[in-house]
Structures are given as structure tokens and as C-alpha cells.
Design a protein around this motif. Structure first.
Motif: not given
Ligand SMILES: Cc1cc2nc3c(=O)[nH]c(=O)nc-3n(C[C@H](O)[C@H](O)[C@H](O)COP(=O)(O)OP(=O)(O)OC[C@H]3O[C@@H](n4cnc5c(N)ncnc54)[C@H](O)[C@@H]3O)c2cc1C
Length: 494
Positions: A306-334
Motif C-alpha cells: 500500500m503506497i502513498f505518494y504525498l506532496g508536502i508544502n514544507k520542509s520535513m525535519k528528522n527524515l533522510l532519503h530512506h527511512n525505515l519505521f521498525f517501531d512495531q513487532d516485526f514478526s507479527r507484521h511478517t
């Protein structure tokens, strides 16, 4: 000899280039209005989005491709190595940047698990061996017979390749810290299979990640497609867009041509670079299919997205080019992707913000966000579900990066199963083809030749060597070689 290629994704253009170079008269038929398949782009309101791939890994494979035509990637696009390679959010307070430099990565491993850097070196030495043997002896094989695997270093070094051990067991042999385990298992997402089901052979992906690095073609991944199209045109390949192939015409054991937009066109060979299942089940009569519908239903598919292509009308902080959000249980999602396919409860997700590297992909002062949630193929996808997941991701993204985002969305397009089916005829709405499990590796993948139609070949991410941009480039090369071999054999008989 006239060859029809169905589909203008990486595998289709790759096969067309190799065939045209050998003097074949090649036409690519593409149902959509632009080339690239899953790697198309779209532009709107000053934003340019790569629709599919965003990680440029294994630069050696791209160079090897262009080298066959006495070209270099730099003849078509400029590459930049990203450093840090990517950022992982384990929680709001626990954010780790993966450095491109190996000694810095060793320090990171030591910090998380004292003593682990020496295991990392050993792990990577083994991964390097697998990468080199795999690239030399495995991925360029056509997968037509088990005997292909017998004549090479593959067998000699079979135990060093860890084919019969799972990635999950193998990684845990070296590392205990859950964050290191997640970091080393993450590249398997590209292969579309769970760590428990993936042979540890694929730690070669860690070599690709850590040693070969994460690169970015300036202007976006579509620059690679543009470069390949230029190369193909220079070799004489013809592109026919808005051209849906409706049928492969069979006479005896031979494909005599195609029905394209209700017109019959004769060809000597057909290379099917559209989704294998679609070609096999929808374009051929039942008598000439390679596999039954039951066979397909029993395949382990790689996830959809499921993909979202978003245009954001401001500069975003704390993000790099590639960002992985592993803040939830990996095995459950798998489990929710592979075990018991269902909409994920609290999914991991990935955010690409290419405007951090490349100002050409968003208007000045704004950001280009590509958000991807891996989800099981075959789920029922509707607008309500998409809204729910955008909301869920926004809540976590705002919290983990510490900023408001929702009210700054000026462009919002979503993409999931329904679109994969409508745009690419994707079986179950898959994004990355077939999973690379042990029982779906090498000659156990759907065959590149049709056993009942002598001049019909298949290429792309559902056959050898597998999903991903580099494998698709290789797949095109492998199928072109087999077609050329078949034609030469025919000429020798005559
Ligand atoms: C969201 C997403 C993210 C990804 N991220 C990465 C990444 O970061 N790095 C990476 O290496 N790989 C990534 N991949 C995988 C990679 O993009 C694919 O493996 C690769 O592009 C597949 O190429 P292909 O030629 O096999 O198929 P496709 O690109 O799907 O090409 C098949 C073509 O056939 C056409 N077609 C279908 N039916 C017909 C018909 N009847 N007549 C005419 N044309 C037809 C389709 O329109 C399509 O253009 C990603 C894929 C997706 C979807």
C-alpha cells in the motif's frame, strides 16, 4: 527474425536490447502510455514520483548491463552514494543512522552489542563469498535443469552457501541484539519472503547493502528507465505504447503472432515480459499453458504494497532519503503478510524522501514523500482501507519525527492491489513477483521456456533469478541468450 516483447519493464527492455544487438527486429508492446512498468514515474503539481523502486542496490549489475553495449551508467545518469545509507526508527528516542563507512558501522554494532563487530566481519566475509558465487554461477543460469547447478563452484561450496539453513537461524547464530537482527533481516523484504523461509544464501543481500552501498540516480530511478529506452532505441528497438496484448496466437507448437488492440501481428518469437501468471493464464489457450491455475494458487507470492505518494508544502525535519519505521513487532507484521494473510494491525513501513537529496523532485521548500507498507497479496483493497492506513501511518510518522504533517499535504495519491492489477495485470495484486523461498529458487521457479510452444519465452520478476531491478535486468539477458541459442540450433538443423 521478428521478436515481440510483451511489456516495457526492466526485464522487457533488457531482453529487447540484447536481442536487437544480435540483429533481431524487436518491437515492445506496452499496455500503458509510458515505459518502465512498476518503475514508471508520475508528475503532478511540480512533484516527480518514482512509482515503484527507490533503492538502487548492486550497482555492479547495472554497470555489467551497460557494459555489454560498450556503455556506462554515467552515459545516461549520474549516481550518488548515499551516506548515511538509511535511517531506522526503532522508537521516538531510538533512531539509528546506518553509515556508508564500514568502520563507523562496526562502531555502531559495538555500541549495540559489545563484541559484535568481529562477528559482523565474519558474517560479511561469508556474504561476500555468496554474492560472488551467486552472481557468477547462479543468477545468470536459465534455471532449465537441476544439472546446471552441478558443474560449478556452487556444489563445491554448497555448505558455505548455507542453502539449507534459514536466514532467521543464521543471523541469530551471530547476533543477539534485536535491532541488529532486524537490520540484517530487513534486506529480505526485497526478496519477498519471511526470514524463516528464506535460505541464508540470501545474506548476500547484506553484502549488497553494507559493502556495495545504497546509491541514487540523480533525477530519480526513472532516469535508469529513460537511459535504457535511449539505449534500446539506438539499437533499433521499436516501442508501441497503449498497446495491450490480448492473445498469443498458437499454431500447433508455435506462436505465430499476437493480437494487439484487436489487430493480428505476425512474429517469429515472443518474449513475455508481462506478469507470468497473466500471460500463461490469460493470453494462451488452456492447452498451451505452462502451468495450471492450481499451480499458481500454490505459489508463495511476494507482498503487495500500500503506497502513498504525498506532496508536502514544507520542509520535513528528522527524515533522510530512506527511512525505515521498525517501531512495531516485526514478526507479527511478517505473520500478517505470509502466515495468515490479513490487513496488518500495526505494520512496519518505509518512507522515501528523495527531495532530501534531489531538489528536482519537489517544488522549492517542499518535500516529496513516498510511503510504502508491505501487505499480503490478494487482500480486498478499498478507499476506506486506504484512508485508515494513511491515518495510521500519519499518526506514527508525526509522533516519531516530532512534527505535524497532515495539514501540509498538498498532493495525495494512493496505490495498492487494485492498481497493481489494473495497471500491470499483477496476480493477486503482487508488487514484487514471486517470493524467493528455497522451493522457489533457480530451476524451481516458473520456467523461462514454454514447454508446449517452442518460440515463446518468459522473463521478469516471476521467473529466474527473481524480484528486484537488478534481477529483472539479468532475467532479460538470460532469456535473450536462450532465444538466440534456440534460433542458432534451428539454423544448424536446417
Ligand atoms: C512499490 C515497489 C517498490 C519496489 N522497490 C524496489 C527497490 O527499491 N529496488 C529494487 O531493486 N526493486 C524494487 N521493486 C521491484 C522492481 O521494481 C521489480 O522487480 C521490477 O521493476 C520488475 O520488472 P519486470 O520487467 O519484471 O515487470 P514490470 O515492471 O511489471 O513490467 C511488466 C510490464 O508489462 C506490461 N503488461 C502487462 N500486461 C500486458 C499486456 N497484456 N500487454 C502489454 N503490456 C502488458 C505492464 O504494463 C508492465 O509495464 C519494487 C517494486 C514495487 C512495485
Amino acid at each position: 527474425m521478428k521478436v515481440a516483447v510483451i511489456g516495457s519493464g526492466f526485464s522487457g527492455i533488457s531482453s529487447a536490447c540484447f536481442l536487437a544487438k544480435e540483429g533481431y527486429d524487436v518491437t515492445i508492446f506496452e499496455k500503458n502510455n509510458s515505459p518502465g512498468g512498476r518503475a514508471r514515474k508520475f508528475e503532478s503539481q511540480g512533484f516527480t514520483f518514482d512509482m515503484g523502486p527507490s533503492w538502487y542496490w548492486m550497482p555492479d549489475v547495472f554497470e555489467a548491463f551497460f557494459d555489454q553495449f560498450n556503455k556506462k551508467s554515467s552515459d545516461y545518469y549520474a549516481l550518488e552514494r548515499l551516506d548515511p545509507s538509511y535511517r531506522i526508527f526503532y522508537s521516538r528516542k531510538d533512531i539509528v543512522d546506518i553509515p556508508a563507512d564500514f568502520s563507523c558501522l562496526c562502531q555502531l554494532f559495538e555500541r549495540l552489542e559489545p563484541g559484535s563487530s568481529k562477528f559482523l566481519k565474519k558474517f560479511l566475509e561469508e556474504a561476500k563469498y555468496k554474492y560472488e558465487v551467486g552472481m557468477r554461477d547462479l543468477v545468470y543460469k536459465p534455471g532449465l535443469s537441476f544439472f546446471e547447478l552441478l558443474d560449478t563452484d556452487l556444489l563445491k561450496g554448497i555448505f558455505k552457501l548455507h542453502v539449507f539453513q534459514s536466514m532467521s537461524t543464521y543471523v541469530r547464530k551471530y547476533f543477539k541484539h534485536p535491532q541488529l537482527i532486524q537490520l540484517l533481516e530487513f534486506p529480505l523484504l526485497f526478496l519477498g519472503a519471511a526470514p524463516e523461509k528464506t535460505p541464508a544464501l540470501y545474506s548476500l543481500m547484506n553484502y549488497a547493502d553494507i559493502a556495495l552501498g545504497t546509491w541514487y540516480p540523480n533525477g530519480g530511478m526513472f532516469k535508469v528507465i529513460e537511459g535504457m529506452v535511449r539505449l534500446a532505441l539506438s539499437l533499433g528497438v521499436k516501442f508501441e505504447f497503449n498497446s495491450t496484448v490480448q492473445q498469443i496466437i498458437i499454431e500447433g507448437k508455435h506462436a505465430s503472432g499476437l493480437v494487439v488492440n484487436d489487430c493480428i501481428i505476425d512474429f517469429d518469437y515472443v518474449v513475455a515480459a508481462a506478469d507470468y501468471h497473466h500471460v500463461d493464464q490469460n493470453l494462451l489457450p488452456a492447452s498451451h499453458r505452462n502451468y495450471s491455475e492450481k499451480y499458481w494458487q500454490n505459489r508463495a507470492m511476494a507482498p503487495s504494497s500500500m503506497i502513498f505518494y504525498l506532496g508536502i508544502n514544507k520542509s520535513m525535519k528528522n527524515l533522510l532519503h530512506h527511512n525505515l519505521f521498525f517501531d512495531q513487532d516485526f514478526s507479527r507484521h511478517t505473520h500478517e503478510i505470509y502466515g495468515k494473510p490479513s490487513w496488518p494491525t500495526n505494520p512496519l513501513f518505509y518512507v522515501c524522501c528523495p527531495s532530501k537529496t534531489d531538489t528536482s523532485v519537489a517544488p522549492k521548500g517542499q518535500e516529496n514523500l513516498f510511503i510504502l507498507i508491505p501487505v499480503a497479496p490478494g487482500l480486498k483493497d478499498d478507499d476506506e482501507t486506504r484512508k485508515r492506513y494513511l491515518n495510521l501511518v500519519m499518526t506514527r510518522l508525526e509522533d516519531l519525527t516530532g512534527q505535524s504533517i497532515r495539514e501540509n499535504i498538498v498532493l495525495n495519491r494512493s496505490y495498492a492491489h487494485f492498481d497493481f492489477i489494473a495497471d500491470y495485470n499483477a496476480f493477486k495484486g503482487n508488487a514484487y513477483g514471486l517470493a524467493n523461498t528455497l522451493l522457489q529458487t533457480a530451476n524451481l521457479k516458473p520456467s523461462i521456456v514454454n514447454k508446449k510452444v517452442s518460440n515463446l519465452f518468459y522473463t521478469g520478476q516471476l521467473t529466474v533469478p527473481g524480484p528486484g531491478v537488478p534481477p529483472s535486468l539479468i532475467s532479460g539477458q538470460v532469456v535473450a541468450r536462450e532465444l538466440i541459442k534456440a534460433q542458432r540450433a534451428k539454423e544448424n538443423v536446417n
